[in-house]
Enzyme design. Structure first.
Site, PDB file in Angstrom:
ATOM      1  N   ASP A  49       7.391  -1.771   2.837  1.00 54.43           N
ATOM      2  CA  ASP A  49       8.389  -1.812   4.153  1.00 54.43           C
ATOM      3  C   ASP A  49       9.633  -1.293   3.872  1.00 54.43           C
ATOM      4  OD1 ASP A  49       8.598  -3.233   6.948  1.00 54.43           O
ATOM      5  OD2 ASP A  49       9.981  -4.456   5.742  1.00 54.43           O
ATOM      6  N   GLU A  68      -2.014   2.414 -14.151  1.00 58.19           N
ATOM      7  CA  GLU A  68      -2.493   1.556 -15.518  1.00 58.19           C
ATOM      8  C   GLU A  68      -4.000   0.782 -14.929  1.00 58.19           C
ATOM      9  OE1 GLU A  68       0.128  -1.253 -16.791  1.00 58.19           O
ATOM     10  OE2 GLU A  68       1.818   0.137 -16.899  1.00 58.19           O
TER      11      GLU A  68
END
Length: 579
Positions: A233, A285
């Site tokens: 956002d 990751e």
């Protein structure tokens, strides 16, 4: 508007020399997010499972099967975190828990598990620019003295002059000053804190490494729970210019005469890219191609593309496309500009026509020329959209969008052709924009009204329980005809159009496809392009136009293509090869 010349006879338009060389080539690789269809769920208004008038996570889980029928790749959940709900959950009090209004973390895990069974990823809304004033970190800042580590988590400043004036002239997106002065424990007036939105939404200080560490912790919390990524956002607002200089342009940072958006000191600062590079490395990751999508109101398009360079965001919302007018020239221009800008950095373009912050495109496209475009809502006193025209254009625009290469975002209810609630009584409105501007700006409630599921049920089936309260926002009486159960049984409904076209998009790999513009129609009111073997024709003019030969495999309305002509406000897909 001039009548379009009949240039579509025979196979002329389907020959290779009738098209420009491809503006956009097919994408290489199979990364899901390059051609994704992502469905936005606004949880408060999706489905209420416990009878309190508010949508919730179990309600979303119960209906995921219906969303799977739309051939989507992911759902994006608007905020469901612990919040006082002063801005629809975008005022977050705890980023690592579910607000009791929406359920529990166990409910969230069940949603992710069910979505995974259906082959749907779950993307969550992250709100990093600001939090709720009830967040523990802000409460600690209020209790601590000026200059403390607690205050350094936010943007606190001394006032100008004798301290009674705000530190600068910035204005809130929701109206009024972007600064509020606090009262210290001894009852004296204290420092001012920055809030680019409501006063209950203090901005974090992203110059502080502790803030960055806190959000990396939040990212990992949700990644560990299996989310497919984050819609970020106000992604352009985190870092502010040094010294917080005055700004005399638009409060939202958009360009205006004499004040280009790239000079706004509260938006688009270069350091923000460092933050997202770090976030991208964290997502890398984890397995499964987790993604970041930026809600970044940045212009022009080449500048926005810097947000989706290979080591930053995966996607960014294309607001230029969202706000395009009903104009063939304007649409061709924004599509071309978008593809060129994003191709330059190897990123997919996203396409979107509606979301929780704008008037639904069924209503926007039904406004007469010169009427406000509905950026701040449509009310009873405003010119009302022509719903018949708006729906025809919305269906045509959606079908054309589904054939564009890149990613697509859908907003809940657009598959039903829902319009805005344009006659909502003022006393029902809850958007802080409405209250902060004294009703001058209506806000976004009209596009956030709870969905209609069953035509003959109370609240159209949104609230499940017997004798349950009314929904948190009122639904228009005429929405019975838009209910999902009615449309599911109608082969010509907007819902059926979405199901059919989105399945074709997937089967024909149009999201990973190409785009070549027609040479013959580039000066007309017909938008015509080729994606692979699919010819797309969108008639944005006033007159019917002749169609080329070929098999119509999708049409925006049953009468879009009749007697060899394409109707105004209609779109078709034509297969250019023999079946």
């Amino acid at each position: 508007m001039p009548e379009i010349a009949p240039v579509l006879h025979g196979d002329k338009l389907t020959s290779t020399d009738s098209f420009h060389p491809p503006l956009h080539a097919p994408s290489d690789g199979d990364q899901w997010w390059r051609s994704s269809v992502i469905y936005q769920v606004y949880p408060r208004s999706f489905r209420d499972s416990n009878g309190d008038g508010m949508g919730d996570l179990p309600g979303v889980t119960s209906e995921l099967g219906h969303l799977a029928e739309l051939s989507i790749d992911a759902v994006w959940l608007s905020p469901f975190y612990t919040s006082p709900q002063r801005d629809g959950g975008y005022d977050v009090a705890d980023y690592c828990d579910v607000d009791p209004l929406f359920g529990t973390l166990t409910d969230f895990d069940a949603l992710v598990e069910r979505a995974d069974q259906l082959g749907i990823r779950v993307i969550v809304d992250l709100v990093p620019n600001h939090c709720s004033s009830e967040h523990a970190l802000f409460q600690a800042a209020l209790a601590a003295p000026a200059g403390s580590a607690e205050r350094a988590m936010f943007v606190f400043r001394e006032g100008r002059g004798d301290g009674s004036e705000p530190p600068n002239n910035w204005q809130s997106h929701f109206g009024g000053p972007a600064w509020t002065r606090i009262t210290d424990a001894d009852g004296t007036a204290g420092q001012w804190y920055l809030h680019l939105f409501d006063s209950s939404q203090p901005d974090f200080n992203w110059d502080n490494p502790d803030v960055r560490d806190e959000f990396e912790r939040i990212l990992r919390f949700w990644l560990d729970r299996g989310v497919g990524g984050f819609r970020v956002d106000v992604a352009h607002a985190l870092v502010k210019a040094e010294g917080l200089p005055d700004w005399h342009g638009r409060a939202d940072g958009g360009s205006s005469e004499g004040y280009p958006g790239w000079e706004a000191p509260m938006f688009g600062q270069e350091e923000v890219h460092t933050i997202y590079r770090r976030w991208r490395s964290i997502l890398a990751e984890y397995d499964g191609e987790r993604i970041l999508c930026a809600e970044a109101s940045i212009d022009p398009l080449p500048r926005l593309s810097s947000w989706v360079r290979p080591d930053e965001m995966h996607q960014a919302f294309n607001f230029a496309y969202l706000h395009h007018p009903w104009s063939a020239h304007g649409l061709r221009d924004v599509v071309s500009s978008s593809l060129l800008a994003f191709d330059a950095v190897g990123a997919p373009t996203t396409w979107v026509l509606s979301n929780h912050d704008v008037v639904r495109h069924t209503s926007r496209f039904g406004l007469t020329a010169g009427a406000p475009r509905g950026g701040d809502g449509i009310g009873r006193a405003d010119a009302q959209p022509d719903i018949r025209t708006g729906l025809a254009r919305a269906r045509a625009a959606s079908l054309a969008m589904f054939a564009l290469p890149g990613g697509i975002y859908l907003y809940q209810g657009e598959e039903l052709g829902l319009p805005d609630h344009t006659a909502m009584p003022d006393d029902a409105r809850q958007d802080p924009t409405f209250t902060r501007t004294g009703g001058e700006r209506l806000g976004r409630d009209g596009c956030r009204v709870p969905l209609p599921w069953r035509a003959d049920a109370p609240s159209f089936g949104f609230v499940e329980a017997e004798g349950a309260p009314t929904p948190w926002l009122p639904q228009p009486e005429e929405w019975a005809e838009y209910a999902r159960d009615v449309q599911s049984a109608d082969a010509d409904s907007t819902l059926s159009l979405y199901r059919t076209a989105l399945q074709l998009r997937r089967d024909l790999r149009l999201g990973a496809g190409s785009l070549s513009w027609s040479r013959d129609l580039e000066q007309t009111d017909v938008v015509a392009f080729l994606n692979g073997e699919v010819l797309v024709l969108l008639n944005m003019g006033e007159f019917a136009v002749p169609l080329p030969s070929g098999s119509v495999i999708a049409a925006s309305t049953p009468d879009a293509a009749v007697d060899g002509f394409l109707a105004p406000d209609a779109c078709v897909w034509i297969m250019t090869r023999s079946e």
